[in-house]
Structures are given as structure tokens and as C-alpha cells.
Scaffold this active site. Structure first.
Site, PDB file in Angstrom:
ATOM      1  N   GLU A 245       5.637  15.143 -39.765  1.00 43.88           N
ATOM      2  CA  GLU A 245       5.685  15.739 -38.422  1.00 43.88           C
ATOM      3  C   GLU A 245       6.804  15.020 -37.689  1.00 43.88           C
ATOM      4  OE1 GLU A 245       5.850  16.204 -34.910  1.00 43.88           O
ATOM      5  OE2 GLU A 245       3.901  15.274 -34.557  1.00 43.88           O
ATOM      6  N   CYS A 279       6.028  15.066 -28.656  1.00 51.96           N
ATOM      7  CA  CYS A 279       6.742  15.886 -29.639  1.00 51.96           C
ATOM      8  C   CYS A 279       6.499  17.370 -29.397  1.00 51.96           C
ATOM      9  CB  CYS A 279       6.333  15.498 -31.055  1.00 51.96           C
ATOM     10  SG  CYS A 279       4.565  15.641 -31.394  1.00 51.96           S
TER      11      CYS A 279
END
Length: 504
Positions: A245, A279
Site C-alpha cells: 500500500e 494516504c
């Protein structure tokens, strides 16, 4: 720019490094640098612990995990304060991510049996004499490398799901938040009576590298794309599979029929919460030109009292990683140099520890403020002539993590067209709080999924078993099979699949 907050190792009998409060530089804690040999030893201990943990029933593991959930819940103020001191984020924000993590632990514990347990599947006509089952077995030892921006919620998306699936976990927390990682491991150790089911290996980059090269069965990483590539290369030496990720450049789209007050509120929070260090946060906003001016009036009105600081009235904390300050400033400066207009903040908003909210408009699409992840409290807000243009610009990026759409009539149809792993309609980041939904991206945002059924299966391998119920009418797996049998098989397959089929 201050560099005093960078974690550094000090040499001695045992190398250590300090965890510092990014708001003021105060010492939060001192932690050992875990060596390669110590990482290998931790993995070996985990291998022994999984012999116990992996052989528990789903219900027994769930009982331990739900007890851990309760322990974290009762001590939430303690953990939130530690997270606040290591990251600088306000106490309320620290508590919020812990609340979400608690919910995910509960979901993983309660749903692992249903998702991963053995189930019957159809054998088909050709193999009608066979009973077929599939189950999902734990991989063994899972390594997790966590980030500093959400030091509880983000790694828990791997840790809780890997544990629920029956794995042992070796966790390397960020060097900026080692205390949070140690707290999580210590609290779980209480629940499993001292067994090494979840261990923490604090340290700097070399410790993470050692974990990648250790004899683990899978590694879950959250961090920058550059570091993600290094992680993949290290794991490839042992053919260790990875989940990556690696961040994003998410947009929020505002259609002309949107509730502008709600859209502005979501954009402001999505872009500025946690000092923009999210994020899945909002970095770009595309607003239909018919409502652009009204939207700007609304968001600037909502932002007028928003500020960064360490006092109780500040809603935004410091930039946790000092090196990011230069990145944020360079993006703002590049946008302005290329013709962007400053609606709030600007280049002077970047201080030595804090960045004040900054909103830029009419930002050129080739500026770094649009093309690269800023990871600071900034928003680039641009008008678009249509939702087609909004979708095209949203998708014109190498990233593909998340995003949001505000529209009363066309929200779902717009969301389906966005190339990202997750999108929320008329809200922001809502998908992260739904434990049953998978979490992850595409493109340079990475691959693999945590959370939900997909997240549970990521930490398992599928085990297929057939059991013969009765002797077959035609034994196809024998050298005694003759030409007559082959002819019957050909006739049967023609009947089953040779005709024109229609879908019902």
C-alpha cells in the site's frame, strides 16, 4: 527546516534510537535497534508460536482477539496519548483511528470462520462421485511493516486479519512511532499469556530490510512507493509474496448538483486532517465550473479559523517526518511559479514544525502539486467544464488508491468510472471505516487488499480437497481406460458443452 526530529541510532553495548515528539522535540522513548540476527530469532519464535495459535479453532482465536479488543478499548486514552506524543496529532484524531482499529479487530475475529472455514463446492457432472471442499489455511508467519501517520489503524488492517486467519505476526513499526507498536505487541502478549504470537522488532531501515529477508511467509507493507519497490526486491530473494500500500493522489469531485456545504466540509477535512498526512486523504478537488465560485466561498469560510499548532485550539498537528516539510514547500512553490492562485496560506505557511492550511486554485495539471503525493495540509482546487473532464483528470495519474464524489443524481455512476480501489459518494474516507470492505489500490498505489473477506484471504492459502463418495461410472484416471470409455466421455462433453448456450 529542523532536522532534530529524525530518529538516529546511538552506538553502545546495544544500539538504540529515540522517539521524539514532533511538536516540540521532547523525548518520548528510547528503543533498541533490532539486529538482523534478532529479527531472525523473532521469526523463529513466531514459527514456534504458530504451532499453538494456528491450531486453535476459529472460535478460540476469536475469543483471544475479542479480549484484546476489550483491553485496547479500556486503555484507549493511554494508547491515544502515546500516539499523540509520537505523531503530534490531536488526541481526538488519535482516538478516532484507535476506535476504527477496534472495530476491525472485532470484525476479523467474528468473521474469520465464515470466510475461511471449510465449505462444500460443486463437483460438476464429470466428477459427480467426488465430494469437493475448499478451506483457507494460515500461511504461517507474516511480517508487517507499518507507517507512522496512522500507527494503530493502518498496521492493524494487516495484523488483526493475519492473526484471525491463524498466523503469527512479526511487526516492524515506523521508527517515528515505535512506542505505539510496542504497546500493541505488549497488550496482545497479555492476552495470549506471554506467547510470541505478535512480536515487535523496532528499528530503522536495516531492521525492515532484515524482516523482508527473513524466513517469513508473507509481508504486508505500507509506505512510499520508492520504499515499496525496495521491499519487493528484498522479499523476492526468498520468493516471499507481498502486499503493498504505497500512497495516492486522491481527488474529490464536486458535481453541479452537490450539497456544496457538505462537499466543502469533506474536502477540507479530507485534505487537512492529520496535517494532510493521509494516504487516502484528499489532495485534488475538481469542481463543476457552474458552482466553482460558490464552492470556494464555502470552503474558505469553513477554513477561516482552521490552523496548525500544539495548543488545545489547534485542529492540525505538526508534520511528523521533518523531511516532508521540504516536499510540501516545493510543491506549493512549483504550483505558484506555474500560475496557480493562492486562496489560503501559501509558501509562507510552511514552518519548521507546522504547516498552516493552504488552498491553491487553477493549479496547472503538470505541476508537482497535481502529479506527486504532497502529504501535507494542502488542496489544489480546479474548475472543470463537465464530470467527464473531472473523471479524465482524476484518472490521469499513476496512482489509484481512493477518492470521493459529491453529487445528488450521478454520484454512483461517476464513482464507477474512477480508476481506484475505493471511492466514497457524498462522504470522504467512509470506506475505511467499513470493516467488510477491502482496502487497497491499483497502479503505483500498490496491490493486494487488507480488510474484509479479501483481507482475511490475503493471509491464507486455499486448500482444495476431494473425497470419493462412490466408484465412478467411468474411471478416467486409470491406464485401464479403453477406447469405448473415451468415446463415452466425448459424447458426454459434447452434450454438456457442445451446443449453443444462453445465459439465464
Amino acid at each position: 527546516m529542523s532536522t532534530t526530529l529524525q530518529p538516529t541510532a546511538t552506538s553502545g553495548a546495544t544500539d538504540t534510537f529515540d522517539s521524539l515528539d514532533p511538536a516540540n522535540g521532547d523525548l518520548v522513548g528510547t528503543h533498541p535497534v533490532t539486529t538482523r540476527a534478532e529479527v531472525d530469532a523473532a521469526v523463529a519464535r513466531a514459527r514456534g508460536a504458530v504451532d499453538w495459535w494456528g491450531n486453535l479453532s476459529f472460535d478460540e482465536r476469536a475469543e483471544h482477539l475479542l479480549t484484546w479488543r476489550s483491553v485496547i478499548t479500556r486503555r484507549i486514552a493511554q494508547l491515544a496519548d502515546l500516539s499523540h506524543r509520537e505523531t503530534g496529532k490531536p488526541h481526538g484524531d488519535a482516538q478516532l483511528e484507535i476506535v476504527l482499529a477496534i472495530d476491525h479487530i472485532a470484525w476479523a475475529a467474528k468473521n474469520a470462520k465464515k470466510v475461511l472455514g471449510a465449505r462444500k463446492v460443486s463437483s460438476g457432472l464429470l466428477m459427480a462421485n467426488q465430494a469437493a471442499t475448499v478451506a483457507y489455511h494460515p500461511l504461517g508467519v507474516v511480517g508487517v511493516i507499518g507507517p507512522w501517520n496512522y500507527p494503530v489503524f493502518t498496521p492493524m488492517g494487516s495484523i488483526a486479519y493475519a492473526l484471525a486467519a491463524g498466523n503469527a505476526v512479526v511487526f516492524k513499526p515506523s521508527e517515528y512511532t515505535p512506542g505505539v507498536g510496542q504497546w500493541l505487541a505488549d497488550s496482545f502478549r497479555e492476552v495470549v499469556h506471554g506467547r510470541d504470537v505478535l512480536q515487535v522488532v523496532p528499528g530503522l531501515g536495516e531492521t525492515g530490510n532484515a524482516l523482508c529477508r527473513a524466513r517469513i511467509d508473507k509481508l504486508a507493507f505500507t509506505g512510499s512507493g520508492r520504499t515499496g519497490k525496495l521491499v519487493m526486491a528484498a522479499c523476492a530473494e526468498n520468493l516471499t509474496p507481498v502486499i503493498i500500500e504505497a500512497g495516492g493522489k486522491d481527488s474529490l469531485i464536486v458535481d453541479e448538483d452537490a450539497d456544496l456545504a457538505k462537499a466543502a466540509e469533506a474536502a477540507l477535512w479530507g485534505g487537512m486532517a492529520n496535517a494532510g498526512q493521509t494516504c487516502i486523504g484528499t489532495e485534488r478537488v475538481y469542481v463543476h465550473e457552474n458552482v466553482f465560485d460558490a464552492f470556494m466561498t464555502e470552503i474558505l469560510d469553513q477554513a477561516k479559523d482552521l490552523r496548525a499548532g500544539s495548543d488545545s485550539g489547534a485542529k492540525i498537528g505538526p508534520i511528523t517526518m521533518p523531511s516532508q516539510l521540504g516536499v510540501i514547500k516545493s510543491h506549493i512553490d512549483d504550483a505558484i511559479a506555474r500560475g496557480a492562485k493562492v486562496a489560503l496560506g501559501g509558501s509562507d505557511a510552511v514552518g519548521e514544525r507546522f504547516v498552516q492550511p493552504t488552498i491553491l486554485t487553477h493549479v496547472p495539471e503538470d505541476s508537482t502539486e497535481i502529479t506527486e503525493e504532497t502529504f501535507g495540509p494542502t488542496l489544489a482546487i480546479n474548475p472543470v467544464a463537465s464530470m467527464d473532464e473531472a473523471v479524465r483528470l482524476t484518472n490521469a495519474t499513476e496512482y489509484g488508491l481512493a477518492g470521493a464524489v459529491f453529487s445528488k443524481a450521478n454520484g454512483m455512476s461517476i464513482a464507477h468510472r474512477i480508476r481506484s480501489g475505493m471511492t466514497s459518494v457524498n462522504s470522504v474516507i467512509a470506506f475505511a471505516a467499513v470493516p467488510s470492505l477491502p482496502f487497497g489500490g491499483v497502479g503505483q498505489s500498490g496491490f493486494g487488499r487488507i480488510h474484509g473477506a479479501d483481507g482475511l484471504r490475503e493471509f491464507t492459502y486455499a486448500k482444495a480437497i476431494t473425497r470419493q463418495k462412490f466408484s465412478p461410472v467411468m474411471n478416467l484416471t486409470s491406464f485401464a481406460r479403453d477406447a469405448a470409455t473415451d468415446g463415452k466421455v466425448a459424447q458426454l462433453i459434447t452434450l454438456l458443452h457442445g451446443g449453443k448456450q444462453t445465459l439465464k
